[in-house]
Design an enzyme around this catalytic site. Structure first.
Site, PDB file in Angstrom:
ATOM      1  N   LYS A  62     -15.973  17.212  10.977  1.00  0.00           N
ATOM      2  CA  LYS A  62     -17.100  17.213  11.908  1.00  0.00           C
ATOM      3  C   LYS A  62     -17.229  18.617  12.500  1.00  0.00           C
ATOM      4  O   LYS A  62     -16.451  19.022  13.361  1.00  0.00           O
ATOM      5  CB  LYS A  62     -16.908  16.178  13.011  1.00  0.00           C
ATOM      6  CG  LYS A  62     -18.208  15.868  13.752  1.00  0.00           C
ATOM      7  CD  LYS A  62     -18.128  14.597  14.573  1.00  0.00           C
ATOM      8  CE  LYS A  62     -19.502  14.170  15.052  1.00  0.00           C
ATOM      9  NZ  LYS A  62     -19.454  12.902  15.817  1.00  0.00           N
ATOM     10  N   GLU A  97      -5.628  -3.798  -1.365  1.00  0.00           N
ATOM     11  CA  GLU A  97      -6.103  -4.998  -0.667  1.00  0.00           C
ATOM     12  C   GLU A  97      -7.171  -5.763  -1.436  1.00  0.00           C
ATOM     13  O   GLU A  97      -7.524  -6.890  -1.055  1.00  0.00           O
ATOM     14  CB  GLU A  97      -6.679  -4.611   0.699  1.00  0.00           C
ATOM     15  CG  GLU A  97      -5.645  -4.106   1.688  1.00  0.00           C
ATOM     16  CD  GLU A  97      -5.422  -2.601   1.646  1.00  0.00           C
ATOM     17  OE1 GLU A  97      -4.988  -2.028   2.648  1.00  0.00           O
ATOM     18  OE2 GLU A  97      -5.691  -1.993   0.585  1.00  0.00           O
ATOM     19  N   THR A 152       0.844  -1.185   0.000  1.00  0.00           N
ATOM     20  CA  THR A 152       0.000   0.000   0.000  1.00  0.00           C
ATOM     21  C   THR A 152       0.887   1.245   0.000  1.00  0.00           C
ATOM     22  O   THR A 152       2.082   1.177   0.288  1.00  0.00           O
ATOM     23  CB  THR A 152      -0.913   0.022   1.232  1.00  0.00           C
ATOM     24  OG1 THR A 152      -0.101   0.149   2.406  1.00  0.00           O
ATOM     25  CG2 THR A 152      -1.731  -1.251   1.332  1.00  0.00           C
ATOM     26  N   TRP A 210     -21.438  16.059  10.105  1.00  0.00           N
ATOM     27  CA  TRP A 210     -20.369  15.675   9.179  1.00  0.00           C
ATOM     28  C   TRP A 210     -20.434  16.490   7.894  1.00  0.00           C
ATOM     29  O   TRP A 210     -21.504  16.734   7.343  1.00  0.00           O
ATOM     30  CB  TRP A 210     -20.472  14.194   8.827  1.00  0.00           C
ATOM     31  CG  TRP A 210     -20.195  13.251   9.955  1.00  0.00           C
ATOM     32  CD1 TRP A 210     -21.081  12.420  10.568  1.00  0.00           C
ATOM     33  CD2 TRP A 210     -18.934  13.033  10.606  1.00  0.00           C
ATOM     34  NE1 TRP A 210     -20.465  11.698  11.560  1.00  0.00           N
ATOM     35  CE2 TRP A 210     -19.144  12.053  11.604  1.00  0.00           C
ATOM     36  CE3 TRP A 210     -17.649  13.574  10.451  1.00  0.00           C
ATOM     37  CZ2 TRP A 210     -18.131  11.604  12.444  1.00  0.00           C
ATOM     38  CZ3 TRP A 210     -16.642  13.123  11.277  1.00  0.00           C
ATOM     39  CH2 TRP A 210     -16.879  12.155  12.257  1.00  0.00           C
TER      40      TRP A 210
END
Length: 524
Positions: free
Chosen positions: A427, A317, A174, A432
């Site tokens: 937030k 992944e 990654t 949000w």
């Protein structure tokens, strides 16, 4: 039924036996080199024999630092079929990251394109052999007994090794956006199944008729599976080599009448100024992935060149393809703008993958297209743990699903929308704000080339969004202009308090916005 393993050697046999005459074209420093799939497979089998003569242990990792080229393709085929593990490395990473990855993977030998030698040589101290692939670069070759020449190694062909389909075939790390890079080990079975997914009608529908140009690097998640898909389908494969400028890529797209191509949005943004002079009528599928596809960019391609950009979503992944934006029957009758909006979403899960949403309470979230939840995925092409020293930690649930770290919604037709990364949500006042949505709306302004939104501390609201903006060439816009532009597009309390105009936005080695680096820069 016959018990035959799903392995990379199967793809090799099909390419050589059924499509030996189909083309593999590689751009070089001085032009192009053309071979056939039959010739590529023959050379791959000779390369497998070379690994035997180099005494590379079975199951050992074989590193590669290479452009998208025929020789890199030969490694894609030869290393797994010889019972070793192909480990593609990203030369754009920092030296400290590469040193860590090479040590974690314990690469036995490494193949390097000559033009990349100056970049990667300092991190190769612990490697037993360094095999140089002459890509036309003029960089000096180190006088070191470990250094060998790729072409001189090729000798007698070797028969494919006996492997189980669950054996490791390739390894990719990654990008390390949340700590150290993590290794993901793909099996022969997962590669073959991912290849069949890419070929499926609800995947990319790749066939022998296609001409494929994978712009996405071969060091990045097996080039999204496109080289293996081309081998199985018998499609012509066009490889850009080290010639990655917009003009070079545009030349290959038009000259070879490419039908399928894939890259990150930054590449499509770089090609955008060239669109008025290009004949891209052969393109039937142009895939964008790696980060959100701005609607403004998709509209520019549609209106200027008649090219439809289709978004996709996945991770290292997940091999990587999880979803692909394709129009379904439910979208019949939509106008161009509405259809484009659908194609800018990640799309629907491709065959063999499953997606679910989980709320903060751990319960399943309704597929109503509105309620957000953490995106979790599972399937035979999805990792179950990380390789090497990396701890899998909380990345996987107790029942075996991968926690992606993305927050999204699913509608009743199964189409996914990514709201944000869990760590990139803002937030504010207990509510949000989606940085991804804000970025796309800011980039819809014609004077804006790129925009990245991050949270900054606020004494009253806890956090507020701050927007970093890169202007398009010749573009001129003020913060007040952008506030006016956002009015009616997003809730008024979403509009950033501050806009910073910057020369560039830091990016990861795979072209994504490096939000962590951006936050550090702002904090400084």
């Amino acid at each position: 039924m016959q018990d035959r393993p799903l392995d990379v050697a199967m793809l090799m046999r099909r390419a050589a036996d059924v499509f030996p005459y189909k083309r593999v074209v590689t751009a070089t420093a001085s032009g192009e080199v053309e071979a056939t799939w039959g010739e590529v497979v023959t050379r791959a089998r000779r390369l497998a024999g070379a690994l035997d003569r180099l005494d590379v242990p079975a199951g050992a990792r074989v590193g590669t630092f290479g452009w998208n080229s025929q020789r890199h393709l030969e490694l894609y085929l030869a290393v797994p079929s010889a019972g070793r593990v192909l480990h593609t490395l990203n030369h754009r990473l920092f030296a400290a990251e590469l040193t860590y990855i090479l040590a974690d993977a314990s690469d036995d030998v490494v193949f390097v394109d000559r033009s990349l030698l100056p970049t990667v040589w300092p991190v190769l101290d612990g490697v037993r052999h360094v095999i140089v692939m002459d890509d036309g670069g003029e960089q000096p070759i180190p006088d070191d007994p470990r250094v060998l020449d790729y072409e001189e190694l090729l000798g007698e062909e070797a028969e494919p090794a006996t492997v189980a389909e669950t054996d490791a075939a390739s390894l990719c790390y990654t990008s390390g956006t949340t700590g150290r890079p993590k290794g993901v080990l793909y099996s022969h079975r997962s590669i073959v199944l991912h290849t069949m997914t890419v070929l499926s009608a609800d995947g990319m529908a790749i066939s022998e008729r296609d001409v494929i140009l994978p712009i996405v690097p071969m060091f990045h998640v097996n080039a999204w599976g496109l080289p293996y898909a081309a081998a199985m389908a018998g499609a012509d494969l066009i490889l850009p080599g080290p010639r990655m400028t917009p003009a070079d890529l545009a030349g290959q797209l038009t000259r070879h009448r490419v039908t399928v191509t894939a890259a990150v949005p930054a590449i499509w943004r770089g090609l955008e100024p060239l669109l008025p002079g290009l004949d891209l009528s052969a393109l039937r599928l142009t895939v964008s992935g790696g980060s959100a596809l701005p609607e403004s960019l998709a509209r520019s391609y549609q209106e200027t060149a008649g090219v439809t950009l289709s978004s996709s979503w996945g991770m290292t992944e997940t091999s990587p393809l999880v979803t692909l934006a394709r129009l379904g029957r439910t979208h019949d009758g939509l106008d161009d703008s509405a259809r484009r909006e659908v194609l800018c979403t990640p799309g629907r899960p491709v065959p063999l993958t499953e997606v679910r949403l989980v709320g903060e309470d751990g319960e399943a979230v309704a597929h109503d297209g509105v309620t957000p939840g953490e995106v979790q995925v599972s399937g035979p092409t999805v990792a179950s743990a990380y390789f090497g020293a990396s701890s899998s930690g909380s990345s996987f649930t107790a029942d075996g699903w991968l926690r992606t770290g993305d927050v999204g919604t699913l509608d009743r037709d199964g189409y996914l929308r990514i709201v944000d990364r869990t760590k990139d949500l803002v937030k504010s006042g207990g509510e949000w704000i989606s940085s991804v949505t804000l970025e796309n709306e800011i980039m819809a302004h014609p004077a804006v080339a790129e925009a990245a939104v991050v949270a900054v501390p606020d004494q009253r609201w806890g956090e507020r969004p701050l927007a970093c903006v890169v202007l398009a060439p010749g573009g001129a816009v003020t913060a007040d202009d952008l506030r006016t532009h956002l009015a009616g597009r997003v809730a008024s309390w979403w509009v950033p308090d501050e806009f910073r105009f910057v020369a560039e936005i830091p990016k990861t080695a795979t072209g994504k916005f490096a939000k962590a680096a951006l936050r550090r820069r702002i904090a400084g």
